[in-house]
Write an enzyme that holds these catalytic residues in place. Structure first.
Site, PDB file in Angstrom:
ATOM      1  N   CYS A  33      -0.205  -5.684  -1.056  1.00 43.65           N
ATOM      2  CA  CYS A  33       0.692  -6.717  -1.613  1.00 43.65           C
ATOM      3  C   CYS A  33       1.582  -7.345  -0.541  1.00 43.65           C
ATOM      4  O   CYS A  33       1.382  -8.496  -0.141  1.00 43.65           O
ATOM      5  CB  CYS A  33       1.560  -6.125  -2.728  1.00 43.65           C
ATOM      6  SG  CYS A  33       0.619  -5.500  -4.136  1.00 43.65           S
ATOM      7  N   ARG A  34       2.594  -6.590  -0.082  1.00 45.07           N
ATOM      8  CA  ARG A  34       3.623  -7.190   0.767  1.00 45.07           C
ATOM      9  C   ARG A  34       3.201  -7.380   2.217  1.00 45.07           C
ATOM     10  O   ARG A  34       3.374  -8.468   2.785  1.00 45.07           O
ATOM     11  CB  ARG A  34       4.909  -6.329   0.725  1.00 45.07           C
ATOM     12  CG  ARG A  34       5.595  -6.332  -0.606  1.00 45.07           C
ATOM     13  CD  ARG A  34       6.621  -5.219  -0.698  1.00 45.07           C
ATOM     14  NE  ARG A  34       5.993  -3.902  -0.701  1.00 45.07           N
ATOM     15  CZ  ARG A  34       6.628  -2.747  -0.661  1.00 45.07           C
ATOM     16  NH1 ARG A  34       7.946  -2.747  -0.584  1.00 45.07           N
ATOM     17  NH2 ARG A  34       5.974  -1.614  -0.700  1.00 45.07           N
ATOM     18  N   SER A  35       2.690  -6.325   2.859  1.00 43.36           N
ATOM     19  CA  SER A  35       2.397  -6.471   4.301  1.00 43.36           C
ATOM     20  C   SER A  35       1.227  -7.407   4.587  1.00 43.36           C
ATOM     21  O   SER A  35       1.267  -8.119   5.602  1.00 43.36           O
ATOM     22  CB  SER A  35       2.232  -5.113   5.003  1.00 43.36           C
ATOM     23  OG  SER A  35       1.153  -4.375   4.504  1.00 43.36           O
ATOM     24  N   ASP A  59       8.900  -3.986  -3.992  1.00 42.68           N
ATOM     25  CA  ASP A  59       7.482  -3.797  -4.277  1.00 42.68           C
ATOM     26  C   ASP A  59       7.115  -4.583  -5.541  1.00 42.68           C
ATOM     27  O   ASP A  59       7.651  -4.316  -6.613  1.00 42.68           O
ATOM     28  CB  ASP A  59       7.251  -2.302  -4.493  1.00 42.68           C
ATOM     29  CG  ASP A  59       5.796  -1.969  -4.646  1.00 42.68           C
ATOM     30  OD1 ASP A  59       4.995  -2.888  -4.884  1.00 42.68           O
ATOM     31  OD2 ASP A  59       5.464  -0.778  -4.520  1.00 42.68           O
ATOM     32  N   ASN A 105      -0.500  -1.586   1.547  1.00 39.79           N
ATOM     33  CA  ASN A 105      -1.182  -2.605   2.371  1.00 39.79           C
ATOM     34  C   ASN A 105      -2.113  -3.493   1.540  1.00 39.79           C
ATOM     35  O   ASN A 105      -3.179  -3.900   1.994  1.00 39.79           O
ATOM     36  CB  ASN A 105      -1.956  -1.961   3.537  1.00 39.79           C
ATOM     37  CG  ASN A 105      -2.448  -2.950   4.585  1.00 39.79           C
ATOM     38  OD1 ASN A 105      -3.531  -2.782   5.146  1.00 39.79           O
ATOM     39  ND2 ASN A 105      -1.695  -4.002   4.855  1.00 39.79           N
ATOM     40  N   CYS A 125       3.683  -1.800   4.771  1.00 40.73           N
ATOM     41  CA  CYS A 125       4.238  -1.529   3.442  1.00 40.73           C
ATOM     42  C   CYS A 125       3.609  -0.240   2.933  1.00 40.73           C
ATOM     43  O   CYS A 125       3.062   0.541   3.719  1.00 40.73           O
ATOM     44  CB  CYS A 125       4.035  -2.706   2.489  1.00 40.73           C
ATOM     45  SG  CYS A 125       2.320  -3.089   2.096  1.00 40.73           S
TER      46      CYS A 125
HETATM   47  P1  4NP Z   1       2.413  -2.801  -1.376  1.00 42.84           P
HETATM   48  O1  4NP Z   1       2.412  -2.589  -2.957  1.00 42.84           O
HETATM   49  O2  4NP Z   1       3.024  -1.559  -0.790  1.00 42.84           O
HETATM   50  O3  4NP Z   1       3.290  -3.999  -1.200  1.00 42.84           O
HETATM   51  O4  4NP Z   1       0.975  -3.018  -0.953  1.00 42.84           O
HETATM   52  C1  4NP Z   1       1.808  -1.503  -3.607  1.00 42.84           C
HETATM   53  C2  4NP Z   1       0.443  -1.490  -3.795  1.00 42.84           C
HETATM   54  C3  4NP Z   1      -0.145  -0.450  -4.493  1.00 42.84           C
HETATM   55  C4  4NP Z   1       0.653   0.565  -4.995  1.00 42.84           C
HETATM   56  C5  4NP Z   1       2.015   0.553  -4.801  1.00 42.84           C
HETATM   57  C6  4NP Z   1       2.596  -0.484  -4.094  1.00 42.84           C
HETATM   58  N1  4NP Z   1       0.046   1.612  -5.746  1.00 42.84           N
HETATM   59  O5  4NP Z   1       0.802   2.409  -6.333  1.00 42.84           O
HETATM   60  O6  4NP Z   1      -1.198   1.700  -5.778  1.00 42.84           O
END
Ligand code: 4NP
Length: 156
Positions: free
Chosen positions: A13-15, A125, A11, A8
């Site tokens: 939240c989703r992955s 996201d 790294n 993702c």
């Molecule tokens: P992820 O979500 O891609 O599912 O881990 C996010 C985590 C952090 C951020 C964006 C998306 N950020 O902007 O810091």
């Protein structure tokens, strides 16, 4: 060893959720010894951090452990892993840009390509809107489809 990598953006939240859910399904199927499962992010913003507390809370609700730390994907990962599962279409585009040569040929999928019909194509996201339970539903459905697909391909 069948090597599976979830990707993702951050790294956190989703992955990591997909990694934990898929690992749990593999464990339940008695196949843990045949898989190496990991996750990574396109960005290095959260490198070394634990998963977002909201991802950890949803996993805990479903009795799924997770202790991994965020890391940024490296070009070598694209050669080493057999299945690379992107959470959304932006990740797919970014991974193709990172790919030097044709390391990703035939390995790169959107995770939700393995979800039942009627599901969206991208795992949204949840970092800002907090829809972690919805992400879990999508990831769980697709992970079951992914495991069935891999078992069929490898006659497991
Ligand atoms: P992820 O979500 O891609 O599912 O881990 C996010 C985590 C952090 C951020 C964006 C998306 N950020 O902007 O810091």
């Amino acid at each position: 060893m069948i090597k599976v990598l979830f990707i993702c953006l951050g790294n956190i939240c989703r992955s990591p959720m997909a990694e934990a859910v898929f690992q749990n399904l593999v464990n339940e199927a008695g196949l843990a010894g045949q898989f190496e499962i990991d996750s990574a992010g396109m960005a290095d913003w959260h490198s070394g951090e634990r998963a977002d507390r909201r991802t950890l809370a949803v996993l805990k609700k479903h009795d799924i452990p997770y202790a991994g730390r965020s890391r940024q994907v490296q070009p070598a990962d694209l050669r080493r892993f057999d299945y690379v599962l992107a959470m959304d279409s932006q990740n797919v585009a970014d991974l193709r840009r990172l790919d030097r040569g044709d390391a990703l040929d035939g390995k790169l999928h959107r995770l939700l390509d393995f979800a039942p019909a009627g599901h969206p194509q991208d795992v949204p996201d949840p970092y800002y809107d907090g829809r972690f339970d919805y992400v879990y539903e999508l990831v769980d459905a697709a992970s079951r489809g992914l495991l069935a697909h891999i078992r069929q391909e490898h006659r497991l």
